[in-house]
Write an enzyme that holds these catalytic residues in place. Structure first.
Site, mmCIF file in Angstrom:
data_model
loop_
_atom_site.group_PDB
_atom_site.id
_atom_site.type_symbol
_atom_site.label_atom_id
_atom_site.label_comp_id
_atom_site.label_asym_id
_atom_site.label_seq_id
_atom_site.Cartn_x
_atom_site.Cartn_y
_atom_site.Cartn_z
ATOM 1 C CE LYS A 1 -2.226 -1.159 3.809
ATOM 2 N NZ LYS A 1 -1.555 -2.452 4.114
ATOM 3 N NE ARG B 1 -4.844 -1.586 10.095
ATOM 4 C CZ ARG B 1 -3.769 -1.080 9.479
ATOM 5 N NH1 ARG B 1 -3.803 0.090 8.929
ATOM 6 N NH2 ARG B 1 -2.671 -1.770 9.421
ATOM 7 N NE ARG C 1 7.595 -2.492 6.222
ATOM 8 C CZ ARG C 1 6.299 -2.360 6.433
ATOM 9 N NH1 ARG C 1 5.523 -1.855 5.504
ATOM 10 N NH2 ARG C 1 5.770 -2.754 7.576
ATOM 11 N NE ARG D 1 5.890 -0.451 10.155
ATOM 12 C CZ ARG D 1 4.758 -0.489 9.452
ATOM 13 N NH1 ARG D 1 4.667 0.163 8.306
ATOM 14 N NH2 ARG D 1 3.725 -1.167 9.888
ATOM 15 N NE ARG E 1 1.956 -5.267 10.855
ATOM 16 C CZ ARG E 1 3.102 -5.094 10.177
ATOM 17 N NH1 ARG E 1 4.222 -5.627 10.621
ATOM 18 N NH2 ARG E 1 3.095 -4.378 9.077
HETATM 19 P P1 AP5 Z 1 4.719 -1.592 1.873
HETATM 20 O O1 AP5 Z 1 4.405 -0.769 0.687
HETATM 21 O O2 AP5 Z 1 5.463 -0.990 2.988
HETATM 22 O O3 AP5 Z 1 3.386 -2.352 2.384
HETATM 23 P P2 AP5 Z 1 2.108 -1.813 3.159
HETATM 24 O O4 AP5 Z 1 0.924 -2.433 2.520
HETATM 25 O O5 AP5 Z 1 2.148 -0.332 3.262
HETATM 26 O O6 AP5 Z 1 2.343 -2.536 4.558
HETATM 27 P P3 AP5 Z 1 2.254 -1.976 6.052
HETATM 28 O O7 AP5 Z 1 3.045 -2.930 6.909
HETATM 29 O O8 AP5 Z 1 2.615 -0.547 6.101
HETATM 30 O O9 AP5 Z 1 0.784 -2.184 6.334
HETATM 31 P P4 AP5 Z 1 0.140 -2.255 7.703
HETATM 32 O O10 AP5 Z 1 -1.270 -2.162 7.340
HETATM 33 O O11 AP5 Z 1 0.518 -3.442 8.510
HETATM 34 O O12 AP5 Z 1 0.811 -1.047 8.529
HETATM 35 P P5 AP5 Z 1 0.311 0.410 8.886
HETATM 36 O O13 AP5 Z 1 1.484 1.288 8.884
HETATM 37 O O14 AP5 Z 1 -0.871 0.783 8.089
HETATM 38 O O15 AP5 Z 1 5.536 -2.880 1.340
HETATM 39 C C1 AP5 Z 1 6.000 -3.873 2.230
HETATM 40 C C2 AP5 Z 1 7.350 -4.430 1.742
HETATM 41 O O16 AP5 Z 1 7.163 -5.133 0.510
HETATM 42 C C3 AP5 Z 1 8.405 -3.350 1.443
HETATM 43 O O17 AP5 Z 1 9.643 -3.864 1.806
HETATM 44 C C4 AP5 Z 1 8.315 -3.151 -0.076
HETATM 45 O O18 AP5 Z 1 9.545 -2.715 -0.644
HETATM 46 C C5 AP5 Z 1 7.945 -4.562 -0.532
HETATM 47 N N1 AP5 Z 1 7.107 -4.582 -1.739
HETATM 48 C C6 AP5 Z 1 6.063 -3.748 -2.038
HETATM 49 N N2 AP5 Z 1 5.484 -4.111 -3.209
HETATM 50 C C7 AP5 Z 1 6.179 -5.206 -3.652
HETATM 51 C C8 AP5 Z 1 6.047 -6.032 -4.821
HETATM 52 N N3 AP5 Z 1 5.105 -5.813 -5.748
HETATM 53 N N4 AP5 Z 1 6.923 -7.071 -4.944
HETATM 54 C C9 AP5 Z 1 7.877 -7.311 -4.004
HETATM 55 N N5 AP5 Z 1 8.056 -6.549 -2.892
HETATM 56 C C10 AP5 Z 1 7.198 -5.505 -2.717
HETATM 57 O O19 AP5 Z 1 -0.178 0.196 10.390
HETATM 58 C C11 AP5 Z 1 0.727 -0.090 11.425
HETATM 59 C C12 AP5 Z 1 0.008 -0.172 12.751
HETATM 60 O O20 AP5 Z 1 -0.597 1.084 13.065
HETATM 61 C C13 AP5 Z 1 -1.162 -1.170 12.809
HETATM 62 O O21 AP5 Z 1 -0.718 -2.473 13.103
HETATM 63 C C14 AP5 Z 1 -2.000 -0.558 13.938
HETATM 64 O O22 AP5 Z 1 -1.454 -0.834 15.188
HETATM 65 C C15 AP5 Z 1 -1.865 0.932 13.684
HETATM 66 N N6 AP5 Z 1 -2.910 1.446 12.783
HETATM 67 C C16 AP5 Z 1 -2.722 2.062 11.571
HETATM 68 N N7 AP5 Z 1 -3.904 2.387 11.021
HETATM 69 C C17 AP5 Z 1 -4.862 1.978 11.882
HETATM 70 C C18 AP5 Z 1 -6.270 2.014 11.850
HETATM 71 N N8 AP5 Z 1 -6.946 2.553 10.813
HETATM 72 N N9 AP5 Z 1 -6.936 1.489 12.907
HETATM 73 C C19 AP5 Z 1 -6.288 0.976 13.973
HETATM 74 N N10 AP5 Z 1 -4.949 0.892 14.052
HETATM 75 C C20 AP5 Z 1 -4.232 1.392 13.013
HETATM 76 MG MG MG Z 2 2.281 1.054 4.881
#
Ligand code: AP5
Ligand code: MG
Ligand code: ZN
Length: 216
Positions: A13, A88, A127, A160, A171
Site C-alpha cells: 500500500k 480498518r 522491509r 519497523r 497483524r
Molecule cells: P509496503 O508498501 O510498505 O506495504 P504496506 O501495505 O504499506 O504494509 P504496512 O506494513 O505498512 O501495512 P500495515 O497495514 O501493517 O501497517 P500500517 O502502517 O498501516 O511494502 C511492504 C514491503 O514489501 C516493502 O519492503 C516493499 O519494498 C515490498 N514490496 C512492495 N510491493 C512489492 C512487490 N510488488 N513485490 C515485491 N516486494 C514488494 O499500520 C501499522 C500499525 O498502526 C497497525 O498495526 C495498527 O497498530 C496501527 N494502525 C494504523 N492504522 C490503523 C487504523 N486505521 N486502525 C487501527 N490501528 C491502526
Molecule cells: Mg504502509
C-alpha cells in the site's frame, strides 16, 4: 478523487500510494505513518498508540476516527485524497462515510491489493523504512542504491518495531478478523476493485494507475 487503498499488511500500500499520489496530485494519508510520527515525537497520542502498534494490534477506533476527521479538514484534501491503512474496522468505515457526508464528499473507489500470506511474510521481514520520508525498501525486491540509506532523501533506513515475525503473524490474523470483512462492505456499495498485488512493483503500479484513470 477520493480513493481508499485497501489490503493486508505488506501488500504494498505504502509503495503504491507514493505513485498514486504523484500521478493524481492528491495527498497520501497513511494512518500508520501519522501514528508512527506521534510515537517518534512522544506525543500523548503516540504514547497511547505505541503498545498496540508494537504488538500488531489495532489502535482503538475512537482515536483513529479523530485523527481522520482532523486530517480531512485540512485544505490540501479539497481536490481529493488517498487513504492508506484506514478504514480498518466496520466502525471506522461507517465513521468515514459520516465524516464525508458532512463535507459533501464520498469515496470514488476502493482499490483492494491482494497478496497471499507467504508473500506478506517475505515482504515484511525484509522491509526497510526511511526515518525521514517513510519511503519503503526491501533488502532483495527493492533495495536502496546504498545499503541503509534512502534513495529519495538520504535518510537513515530502519526496521519497523512491528516487522518482527511474531508481530507480522499477529497483524495478518488481526487483518483477517477485523479488516477483511470490509471487502464485503465496499463490494456491496459497488466501490471495490481487485488488483493482483503479487507481481513486480511496476506491473502493480501500471495496473492501479490505469484502473484509477477510469474513475477520474
Ligand atoms: P509496503 O508498501 O510498505 O506495504 P504496506 O501495505 O504499506 O504494509 P504496512 O506494513 O505498512 O501495512 P500495515 O497495514 O501493517 O501497517 P500500517 O502502517 O498501516 O511494502 C511492504 C514491503 O514489501 C516493502 O519492503 C516493499 O519494498 C515490498 N514490496 C512492495 N510491493 C512489492 C512487490 N510488488 N513485490 C515485491 N516486494 C514488494 O499500520 C501499522 C500499525 O498502526 C497497525 O498495526 C495498527 O497498530 C496501527 N494502525 C494504523 N492504522 C490503523 C487504523 N486505521 N486502525 C487501527 N490501528 C491502526
Ligand atoms: Mg504502509
Ligand atoms: Zn527518505
Amino acid at each position: 478523487m477520493q480513493i481508499v487503498l485497501f489490503g493486508p499488511p505488506g501488500a504494498g500500500k505504502g509503495t503504491q500510494a507514493k505513485y498514486i499520489s504523484e500521478e493524481f496530485n492528491i495527498p497520501h494519508i497513511s494512518t500508520g505513518d501519522i501514528l508512527r510520527e506521534n510515537v517518534r515525537e512522544g506525543t500523548a497520542l503516540g504514547k497511547k498508540a505505541k503498545a498496540y502498534m508494537d504488538k500488531g494490534e489495532l489502535v482503538p477506533d475512537a482515536i483513529l476516527i479523530d485523527i481522520i476527521k482532523d486530517r480531512l479538514q485540512k485544505p490540501d484534501t479539497k481536490k481529493g485524497f488517498l487513504l492508506d491503512g484506514f478504514p480498518r474496522t466496520l466502525r471506522q468505515a461507517e465513521a468515514l462515510d459520516a465524516i464525508l457526508d458532512d463535507i459533501n464528499k464520498s469515496i470514488d473507489v476502493v482499490v483492494n491489493v491482494d497478496v497471499g500470506d507467504n508473500e506478506i511474510i517475505r515482504r515484511l521481514s525484509g522491509r526497510r523504512t526511511c526515518r525521514s520520508c517513510q519511503a519503503t525498501y526491501h533488502v532483495r525486491a527493492n533495495p536502496p542504491k546504498v545499503p541503509g540509506i534512502c534513495d529519495q532523501c538520504g535518510g537513515e533506513l530502519y526496521q519497523r518495531a512491528d516487522d518482527t515475525e511474531a508481530a507480522i503473524k499477529h497483524r495478518i490474523e488481526v487483518y483477517k478478523k477485523q479488516t477483511q470483512p470490509l471487502i464485503e462492505y465496499y463490494k456491496k456499495k459497488g466501490l471495490l476493485v481487485d488488483i493482483d498485488g503479487e507481481r513486480e512493483i511496476d506491473e502493480v503500479r501500471a495496473d492501479i494507475i490505469s484502473t484509477l484513470k477510469r474513475f477520474q
